[in-house]
Design an enzyme around this catalytic site. Structure first.
Site: not given
Ligand code: HXC
Length: 256
Positions: A64, A107, A110, A130
């Site tokens: 998400a 997400g 999921e 999460e």
């Molecule tokens: C918003 C995101 C994002 C996310 C990455 N970005 N994931 N923005 N939401 N989930 C953005 C970063 O802020 C960054 O923006 C750009 O994408 C590149 O991200 P990097 O981290 O620099 O890329 P990379 O080094 O390639 O790493 C990729 C990654 C990492 C491993 C996927 O981005 C990551 O760990 N993302 C978060 C994963 C996460 O925690 N997901 C769970 C979310 S909660 P800028 O502007 O800095 O370039 C969830 C709840 C679901 O899913 C509930 C049901 C709806």
């Protein structure tokens, strides 16, 4: 609105590609709306017999949208239309295959779990991180993972947020096949083409019957299967399928 989901068609297979590379295909409310809307548009189309949901080589979906979520108040969470996304996805009757390369996190994991089958590239990474953000999965992750992996393993992933790779996902029964990096989309489309060759009403009934196994006890599940089997027996395609077998020829299914 930009195309956050690119939709194309090859024969009876629809391909929906998430297209938000700058945010690693994070599921923003707009992307979720486009994805659910496109699936709902395709679902009643008799020409569409299987749908493949894919991201890019580098990322399926990073979950998400954390930026959008960070700004959401509690009352907005309760009212947000994105909450209905998962129900809309679960209501799709067309068989769906997730083609996963790179990250499928939160997400994103999921979303893959909500599909009926998963084809993963060797380098794919799955996880429910999460907990690291102070929340828990909210798109079915705790439930669908527990049904596939069992309670203990699901606890580990949900409580630590640690990732697991495609080989582990395959060993645990989460993904149907692991293929070489670079062949994930091709292989997912080939699997979809195999599904799309089948009589489409029977394919939808089969999907419905299998999904009930996740919801119900054995006896009512078997009763439900029987009703769906009887529906399949009422189709023209089953007459064609059986006649073709007896005449030793290939069947020609019309979806009737
Ligand atoms: C918003 C995101 C994002 C996310 C990455 N970005 N994931 N923005 N939401 N989930 C953005 C970063 O802020 C960054 O923006 C750009 O994408 C590149 O991200 P990097 O981290 O620099 O890329 P990379 O080094 O390639 O790493 C990729 C990654 C990492 C491993 C996927 O981005 C990551 O760990 N993302 C978060 C994963 C996460 O925690 N997901 C769970 C979310 S909660 P800028 O502007 O800095 O370039 C969830 C709840 C679901 O899913 C509930 C049901 C709806």
């Amino acid at each position: 609105m930009p195309e956050l989901v690119e939709s194309s068609r090859d024969g009876h297979v629809a391909l929906l590609r998430l297209n938000r590379p700058e945010a690693r295909n994070a599921l923003s409310p707009e992307l979720m709306e486009q994805l659910a809307g496109e699936l709902e548009r395709l679902d009643p189309d008799p020409e569409v017999r299987c749908a493949v949901i894919a991201g890019s080589e580098k990322v399926f979906a990073a979950g998400a949208d954390i930026r959008a979520m960070s700004e959401r108040s509690f009352s907005e969470v309760l009212r947000h239309p994105a909450a209905s996304f998962w129900r809309r996805l679960a209501a799709i009757k067309t068989p769906m295959i997730a083609a996963v390369s790179g990250y499928a996190l939160g997400g994103g994991c999921e979303l893959a779990l909500a599909c009926d089958m998963i084809v993963a590239a060797e380098g794919a990474q799955f996880g429910q991180p999460e907990i690291n953000l102070g929340i828990i999965p909210g798109g079915g992750g705790t439930q669908r993972l527990a049904r596939v992996l069992g309670k203990q393993r699901t606890m580990e992933y949900v409580l630590t947020g640690r990732r697991f790779d495609a080989a582990d996902a395959h060993a645990m029964g989460l993904v149907n096949r692991v293929v070489a990096d670079g062949r994930w989309l091709e292989e997912a489309l080939a699997l979809a083409a195999d599904v799309a060759k089948q009589p489409p009403i029977a394919a939808r009934l089969a999907k419905q019957a299998v999904l009930v196994a996740e919801e119900t006890a054995l006896s009512p599940g078997i009763e439900n299967e029987r009703r769906l089997y009887e529906l399949a027996m009422a189709t023209e395609d089953r007459v064609e399928g059986m006649t073709a077998f007896l005449e030793k020829r290939e069947p020609k299914f019309e979806g009737k």
